[in-house]
Design a protein around this motif. Structure first.
Motif, short mmCIF file in Angstrom:
data_model
loop_
_atom_site.label_atom_id
_atom_site.label_comp_id
_atom_site.label_asym_id
_atom_site.label_seq_id
_atom_site.Cartn_x
_atom_site.Cartn_y
_atom_site.Cartn_z
N GLY A 9 0.82 -1.21 0.00
CA GLY A 9 0.00 0.00 0.00
C GLY A 9 0.85 1.26 0.00
O GLY A 9 0.54 2.24 -0.69
N LEU A 49 2.33 1.82 -3.47
CA LEU A 49 1.38 2.37 -4.42
C LEU A 49 1.20 3.88 -4.26
O LEU A 49 0.72 4.55 -5.16
CB LEU A 49 0.02 1.68 -4.27
N LEU A 81 1.19 1.86 -10.58
CA LEU A 81 0.63 0.56 -10.24
C LEU A 81 1.32 -0.56 -11.00
O LEU A 81 1.54 -1.64 -10.44
CB LEU A 81 -0.87 0.58 -10.53
N THR A 122 -3.07 -6.78 -3.33
CA THR A 122 -3.27 -5.34 -3.16
C THR A 122 -3.46 -4.65 -4.50
O THR A 122 -4.32 -3.77 -4.65
CB THR A 122 -2.09 -4.72 -2.40
N VAL A 172 -6.88 -2.55 -5.59
CA VAL A 172 -6.85 -1.15 -6.03
C VAL A 172 -7.43 -1.01 -7.42
O VAL A 172 -8.17 -0.06 -7.71
CB VAL A 172 -5.41 -0.61 -5.96
N ILE A 228 -11.26 -1.16 -7.11
CA ILE A 228 -11.83 0.01 -6.43
C ILE A 228 -11.75 1.25 -7.32
O ILE A 228 -12.69 2.05 -7.38
CB ILE A 228 -11.10 0.24 -5.09
N ARG A 229 -10.65 1.40 -8.06
CA ARG A 229 -10.50 2.57 -8.91
C ARG A 229 -11.45 2.55 -10.10
O ARG A 229 -12.01 3.58 -10.48
CB ARG A 229 -9.05 2.66 -9.43
N ARG A 262 -18.20 -1.61 -6.65
CA ARG A 262 -16.94 -2.03 -6.05
C ARG A 262 -17.04 -3.42 -5.44
O ARG A 262 -16.17 -4.28 -5.66
CB ARG A 262 -16.53 -1.01 -4.99
N SER A 287 -13.06 -1.28 2.87
CA SER A 287 -13.22 -0.09 2.04
C SER A 287 -14.37 0.78 2.53
O SER A 287 -14.27 2.00 2.59
CB SER A 287 -13.44 -0.51 0.59
N ASN A 303 -9.77 4.82 -0.48
CA ASN A 303 -8.42 5.24 -0.87
C ASN A 303 -7.35 4.69 0.06
O ASN A 303 -6.18 4.64 -0.32
CB ASN A 303 -8.34 6.77 -0.91
N SER A 304 -7.73 4.31 1.26
CA SER A 304 -6.76 3.80 2.24
C SER A 304 -6.77 2.28 2.34
O SER A 304 -6.08 1.71 3.18
CB SER A 304 -7.07 4.38 3.64
N GLY A 314 -5.51 -0.04 0.50
CA GLY A 314 -4.26 -0.73 0.22
C GLY A 314 -3.43 -0.97 1.48
O GLY A 314 -2.82 -2.03 1.64
#
Length: 572
Positions: A63, A66, A71, A120, A124, A127-128, A134, A467, A473-474, A476
C-alpha cells in the motif's frame, strides 16, 4: 464507450492475476520433495508453510509502494519477488544449489509477500475502476484466487505429471507471464468519469453474467483437477480452462453492442428539442452530493442521529445503561467511506472488533484447512485427504462468489454488509462443535464444507467491508494491516493443535508408527482442539455482531441517501 470497454479489460486482467497468483495453495504438491531434499523434520516443514503466511505481515508495504510508484511497477515488483522466492526454491529442490534452512525460510517469506502484493494491486484496480459496483468487482475477482491450485494441477499434468518440482517452477514463471499479459489494459486505464444512471444497472447485469461464468469455470476446474488423465487429455482440459478464462472478455462487448444498437434505433425516431433536460455529468454528480447532504441533515435533525462527539445518537437518544449499550454506542462511525489513515485506524474500536472477528473466523478456517491431512489421518481417513481438500477448496470458492449476493438482492432485501459477515461466521462454531461431538465420515465432510463456505465468504467480503468502513483510498494499507491476523492465527491456532496432538501421542493413546514418525490415531487427537477452536469462533461471532450493531446506523443512512438519489434520477 471506449473507456467503458477498457475498464472491463482491466477486470478480466485482474481475474487472470488472481487466478494464477494463489501459489500458496499448492504447497502440499511439492512439500514432501522439499522435506526430503532439505532433510528437515515435519515441524520444520510446517514452519516453511507458516512463512508464506508471515509474508502478510509485510503486506502493508504494498500500500505504501502504491502511494509513490505507478501501479504497473508494483505489479512487476510482486512478480519478481515471487520469481526469486519460488525460482531459487526450485533450484534447491532440483539439487542444483544447496542452501541452509534459514535462507529457504526467507525465500518462502518473500514468496508469501509477493502474493499479498498481487492481491493489493488487484484490490486497487477494482476500487479505482468500479466505484459504483466495487463490492461486485472485488467478490468476483477474489473468488478466482481459490482455483489457483486446480489451474496449476492442470498445467503440471499437461507438462509432466510425475514432477513435483515443476510446481515451484510454475509458481515462479506463470505469475510473471500473467503480469506481462495484463500490462496493456492496466497501462490504458480509462478516465474516472462518473457513470450515467443507466450504466450502473447495465454494469450489474454484466457482473451477473460474469458470476455465472465464474461458477461454470470453478466447477470445470474442480472436476477436471481431480480426474486422472494422460498428457494429451490434460492439454485439452487445460485449453478448455484457458478458454473459460478468456471468454469473459467478450461479454461486455456483447452487452454494449446490444445497448448501442437499441440506442441507435431509438435515436433515429427521436424528436429534437428536448435538450433542456440534459445535465452534464459533473453537474449531475454535484447535484446528487448536495441532495445527499441535505437529506442527511434533514434526517439528522429529525432523529438526532449525530451527537456532538460524532457518534450515532440513534442508539443514544435513551441514555446508555449497561456495559453492552456503552460499547455499542461509543464513537460509532458517522458515515461510510470516511478515510482512516493507519494511526486513526488502530485507535478505532470498530477496527479491533473487525480484526478479532476475522482472526476467529476466516483465519481459523484457513488453519483448519492446513491441518486437514493430519485430521483425516487421526480419524482413519487418510485415503480421503485429497477429497477433503477438494471439498474445502470448492466450498471456499463458492463462498467467495456468494459474497456478491447481497449486492444483487439489495433492492428487495437490504442488510448491512457487517450483518452478512455475522451470518457468514455462524457455520464455523457449528462445524467445530459437530467435529468435537462426532468422528463420523459424514460429520467430517459436512463440517469441512461449512468451514470452507464460511471462510471463503469472509475472505471475499472483507475487502469491501474494509473499504466501506475505513475508506476506499486507504484500503491498500488498511486491509494489509487487517490480514496481519492470518500469520498470527496460523502460529497460535497451529501451536494449540500441535500441543493437543503431541500430548495425546506422548500419553500413548492411539499411537501408530508410520515410517520414522509417530502419529496419533483416534478422536482424542483433535477433540480439545475442536472445542477450543469452536469457543474462539464464538468469540469472533460475538465481535462481529457488536460490529454490526455499531455500524448499522451508518449503513442505513447510506442506503437511505442512495434511495433518495435513485428517486431523483428517475424523476429526471
Amino acid at each position: 464507450m471506449a473507456g467503458q470497454s477498457r475498464k472491463w479489460m482491466i477486470l478480466v486482467a485482474t481475474i487472470w492475476i488472481q487466478a494464477f497468483t494463489g501459489t500458496n495453495f499448492d504447497f502440499s504438491a511439492y512439500s514432501s520433495s522439499l522435506k526430503s531434499v532439505l532433510g528437515v523434520s515435519q515441524v520444520q516443514l510446517n514452519y516453511l508453510a507458516v512463512a508464506s503466511d508471515l509474508g502478510k505481515v509485510f503486506g502493508w508495504s504494498s500500500g505504501l509502494a502504491l502511494m509513490y510508484l505507478p501501479l504497473w511497477v508494483v505489479l512487476f515488483m510482486s512478480a519478481f519477488m515471487g520469481f526469486i522466492g519460488y525460482g531459487i526454491q526450485w533450484l534447491v529442490i532440483r539439487e542444483i544449489i544447496i542452501l541452509p534452512y534459514i535462507l529457504v525460510f526467507l525465500l518462502c517469506l518473500l514468496a508469501g509477500c509477493s502474493i499479498c502484493w498481487f492481491n493489493t494491486v488487484c484490490f486497487v484496480l477494482c476500487i479505482r475502476n468500479f466505484p459504483a459496483n466495487r463490492a461486485l468487482a472485488l467478490s468476483l475477482t477474489i473468488s478466482f484466487n481459490g482455483v489457483s491450485a486446480a489451474l496449476y494441477t492442470l498445467i503440471a499434468d499437461a507438462i509432466s505429471p510425475s514432477s513435483s518440482a515443476l510446481y515451484l517452477l510454475l509458481n515462479a514463471a506463470v505469475p510473471l507471464i500473467t503480469s506481462f499479459v495484463s500490462l496493456i489494459p492496466i497501462l490504458r486505464q480509462p478516465s474516472l468519469d462518473p457513470l450515467p444512471p443507466d450504466a450502473v444497472g447495465r454494469d450489474s447485469v454484466i457482473f451477473l453474467i460474469l458470476n455465472v461464468l465464474a461458477v461454470i469455470t470453478g466447477v470445470y476446474l474442480l472436476l477436471t483437477s481431480s480426474s486422472s488423465s494422460d498428457a494429451t487429455s490434460a492439454r485439452l482440459l487445460l485449453g478448455g480452462a484457458l478458454f473459460l478464462l478468456i471468454f469473459p472478455l467478450f461479454i461486455p462487448g456483447i452487452v454494449y453492442a446490444r445497448g448501442w444498437f437499441r440506442q441507435a434505433i431509438h435515436s433515429s425516431f427521436r424528436i429534437e428539442g428536448s435538450s433542456f433536460i440534459l445535465v452534464d455529468d459533473d453537474g449531475l454528480e454535484l447535484h446528487k452530493e448536495l441532495i445527499n447532504r441535505e437529506a442527511s441533515i434533514h434526517e439528522n435533525g429529525l432523529t438526532h442521529l449525530i451527537s456532538d462527539n460524532g457518534s450515532s445518537c440513534g442508539l443514544t437518544r435513551h441514555k446508555a445503561e449497561g456495559c453492552c449499550e456503552s460499547v455499542v454506542g461509543s464513537h460509532q462511525l458517522a458515515m461510510l467511506g470516511e478515510e482512516h489513515p493507519a494511526k486513526l485506524l488502530v485507535r478505532r474500536l470498530d477496527f479491533w472488533l473487525y480484526y478479532i472477528a476475522y482472526f476467529c473466523g476466516g483465519t481459523i478456517g484457513l488453519v483448519y484447512s492446513n491441518n486437514l491431512g493430519q485430521i483425516a489421518q487421526s480419524l482413519g481417513q487418510s485415503s480421503n485427504t485429497t477429497a477433503l481438500v477438494t471439498l474445502y477448496s470448492s466450498f471456499s470458492f463458492f463462498g467467495r462468489l456468494l459474497s456478491a449476493a447481497p449486492d444483487y438482492i439489495r433492492t428487495k432485501f437490504y442488510f448491512a454488509r457487517t450483518g452478512w459477515l455475522t451470518l457468514a461466521l455462524l457455520p464455523t462454531p457449528v462445524a467445530f462443535f459437530l467435529l468435537a461431538a462426532s468422528s463420523s465420515i459424514a460429520a467430517l465432510h459436512v463440517s469441512t464444507a461449512l468451514i470452507g463456505l464460511s471462510s471463503g465468504f469472509i475472505f471475499a467480503v472483507a475487502v469491501s467491508i474494509t473499504s466501506e468502513l475505513f475508506g476506499p483510498n486507504s484500503v491498500g494499507v488498511n486491509h494489509n494491516i487487517l490480514i496481519t491476523n492470518i500469520p498470527l492465527g496460523s502460529l497460535f491456532y497451529g501451536l494449540l493443535a500441535a500441543i493437543v496432538y503431541d500430548a495425546n501421542t506422548s500419553s500413548g493413546y492411539g499411537i501408530s508408527m508410520v515410517t520414522d514418525s509417530m502419529v496419533c490415531l483416534g478422536k482424542d487427537c483433535y477433540f480439545l482442539t475442536f472445542v477450543w477452536w469452536g469457543c474462539f469462533s464464538v468469540v469472533g461471532l460475538a465481535c462481529s455482531f457488536l460490529l454490526f450493531l455499531r455500524t448499522r446506523p451508518a449503513y442505513d443512512r447510506f442506503e437511505h441517501n442512495r434511495i433518495i438519489s435513485s428517486q431523483l434520477d428517475l424523476g429526471q
